[in-house]
Motif scaffolding. Structure first.
Motif, mmCIF file in Angstrom:
data_model
loop_
_atom_site.group_PDB
_atom_site.id
_atom_site.type_symbol
_atom_site.label_atom_id
_atom_site.label_comp_id
_atom_site.label_asym_id
_atom_site.label_seq_id
_atom_site.Cartn_x
_atom_site.Cartn_y
_atom_site.Cartn_z
ATOM 1 N N GLN A 1 0.853 -1.322 0.032
ATOM 2 C CA GLN A 1 -0.009 -0.052 0.039
ATOM 3 C C GLN A 1 0.829 1.255 -0.051
ATOM 4 O O GLN A 1 1.999 1.247 0.672
ATOM 5 C CB GLN A 1 -0.806 -0.180 1.105
ATOM 6 C CG GLN A 1 -1.948 -1.044 1.039
ATOM 7 C CD GLN A 1 -2.722 -0.718 2.520
ATOM 8 O OE1 GLN A 1 -2.615 -0.107 3.449
ATOM 9 N NE2 GLN A 1 -3.895 -1.859 2.460
ATOM 10 N N ASP A 2 0.337 2.406 -0.812
ATOM 11 C CA ASP A 2 1.203 3.557 -0.916
ATOM 12 C C ASP A 2 1.354 4.162 0.436
ATOM 13 O O ASP A 2 2.426 4.715 0.809
ATOM 14 C CB ASP A 2 0.504 4.378 -1.655
ATOM 15 C CG ASP A 2 0.630 3.965 -3.164
ATOM 16 O OD1 ASP A 2 1.441 3.100 -3.631
ATOM 17 O OD2 ASP A 2 -0.048 4.871 -3.958
ATOM 18 N N GLU A 3 0.228 3.949 1.377
ATOM 19 C CA GLU A 3 0.226 4.780 2.641
ATOM 20 C C GLU A 3 1.242 4.175 3.592
ATOM 21 O O GLU A 3 2.147 4.464 4.246
ATOM 22 C CB GLU A 3 -1.140 4.432 3.363
ATOM 23 C CG GLU A 3 -2.037 5.275 2.746
ATOM 24 C CD GLU A 3 -2.997 4.603 1.404
ATOM 25 O OE1 GLU A 3 -2.449 3.452 1.143
ATOM 26 O OE2 GLU A 3 -3.645 5.171 0.894
ATOM 27 N N SER A 4 1.541 2.660 3.467
ATOM 28 C CA SER A 4 2.540 2.167 4.199
ATOM 29 C C SER A 4 4.095 2.447 3.718
ATOM 30 O O SER A 4 4.742 2.809 4.538
ATOM 31 C CB SER A 4 2.558 0.677 4.257
ATOM 32 O OG SER A 4 1.099 0.112 4.774
ATOM 33 N N VAL A 5 4.171 2.691 2.393
ATOM 34 C CA VAL A 5 5.472 2.984 2.043
ATOM 35 C C VAL A 5 5.927 4.456 2.360
ATOM 36 O O VAL A 5 7.006 4.814 2.729
ATOM 37 C CB VAL A 5 5.516 2.720 0.593
ATOM 38 C CG1 VAL A 5 6.948 3.260 -0.086
ATOM 39 C CG2 VAL A 5 5.388 1.172 0.139
#
Length: 328
Positions: A273-277
């Motif tokens: 997920q973009d948010e985690s990265v």
């Protein structure tokens, strides 16, 4: 009792009326708990404490929002890449050379094929190929390992795979040594000091806890890794570069040790997920000075180099977007 129930209902109705009248939205639901897992290495290597340092910063910033970070021990780079491919972890620290092989489906990864979803997040520090020998072993260079008792590293580790690359480069096989052992990183120093082996090989950011233990516990020495075979390796591969272990890094080390190295890199997959990265790269670069103080291998980190150093796999979209804002 009847009056009490009526009063409660009347208060609830009034509260609802106030919300409707003033357009007040109800409180948002608690965000879904999304913790990340970083696959690291052995307990006495560098990957593990570096991963712990990163998770420590991550948890300070995000744990109250339900976003945690945990670290898993592992066998090393190749093990980490396999874990990532199997979707058992979210992030992993790996050597840049084995990142390239995983991406392209070559060498150790030929049977499983190219990992097209593999993505880079950032580079960390240089890992140098290191040989530590017993002082009385007669080992003064890499070629002197022939006919000796050598720990070549545990299967699944980057050090084992890189040792095999060097053996191929020299035209050697395991039968050219008196014996070979496969101790994991946390057992190597003890094996060397107990005279179970004449030398151990290690791929590590320096200073390394394992090598500190070996040089501080028994009479040992670091050995330079040079020669025409090493020169050819550096000339023909984009994965490797010359490196130096400065004099004084370890007890009794009075001179620089010439060798070669790779980059330690943080990787994930395109499915992450973009948010985690984004949370991971944000905390690393926002708390950059603090991160550098959490482990000696991180002391010389360069924020700009971390974004462009040897990372064979493409950057994850979220990391690329973050770096495009001009992080320095």
């Amino acid at each position: 009792m009847h009056k009490l129930v009526l009063n409660c209902l009347r208060k609830a109705a009034i509260s609802i009326a106030i919300i409707l009248a003033f357009g007040l939205a109800p409180l948002p639901a608690v965000a879904e708990n999304k913790s990340i897992v970083i696959s690291s290495g052995g307990p006495t290597g560098v990957y593990y404490p570096v991963s712990v340092a990163i998770c420590r910063l991550y948890n300070v910033k995000y744990s109250f929002l339900g976003h945690g970070c945990t670290v898993e021990l592992s066998g090393g780079s190749i093990d980490n890449l396999m874990q990532l491919r199997a979707d058992k972890v979210d992030f992993a620290i790996v050597q840049s050379d084995w990142q390239a092989h995983a991406k392209n489906g070559t060498d150790t990864f030929a049977d499983v094929g190219a990992h097209v979803e593999l993505r880079s997040v950032f580079a960390l520090y240089t890992e140098s190929f290191t040989v530590v020998a017993r002082a009385n072993s007669g080992i003064n260079n890499f070629q002197d390992l022939l006919g000796k008792r050598v720990n070549i590293g545990n299967a699944g580790s980057g050090q084992r795979a890189t040792m095999e690359v060097l053996m191929d480069q020299h035209g050697w096989n395991r039968f050219d040594f008196a014996s070979t052992r496969e101790f994991a990183s946390d057992l190597q120093a003890q094996a060397l000091c107990d005279n179970e082996v004449d030398a151990i090989v290690f791929m590590a950011g320096h200073p390394s806890g394992t090598i500190k233990t070996a040089t501080g516990t028994c009479d040992t020495k670091l050995v330079s890794i040079t020669g025409p075979e090493i020169d050819k390796l550096l000339e023909t591969s984009d994965h490797y570069r010359a490196s130096i272990i400065p004099a004084g890094t370890y007890f009794g080390q009075t001179e620089d040790i010439s060798t070669f190295g790779v980059s330690a890199t943080m990787v994930t997959t395109s499915d992450q997920q973009d948010e985690s990265v984004l949370r991971l790269v944000e905390v690393v670069f926002e708390k950059f000075d603090r991160l550098k103080r959490l482990h000696t291998a991180l002391t010389n980190l360069d924020a700009v180099e971390m974004q462009k150093d040897i990372m064979p796999a493409s950057l994850h979209d979220a990391a690329s977007s973050f770096y495009s804002t001009g992080v320095n």
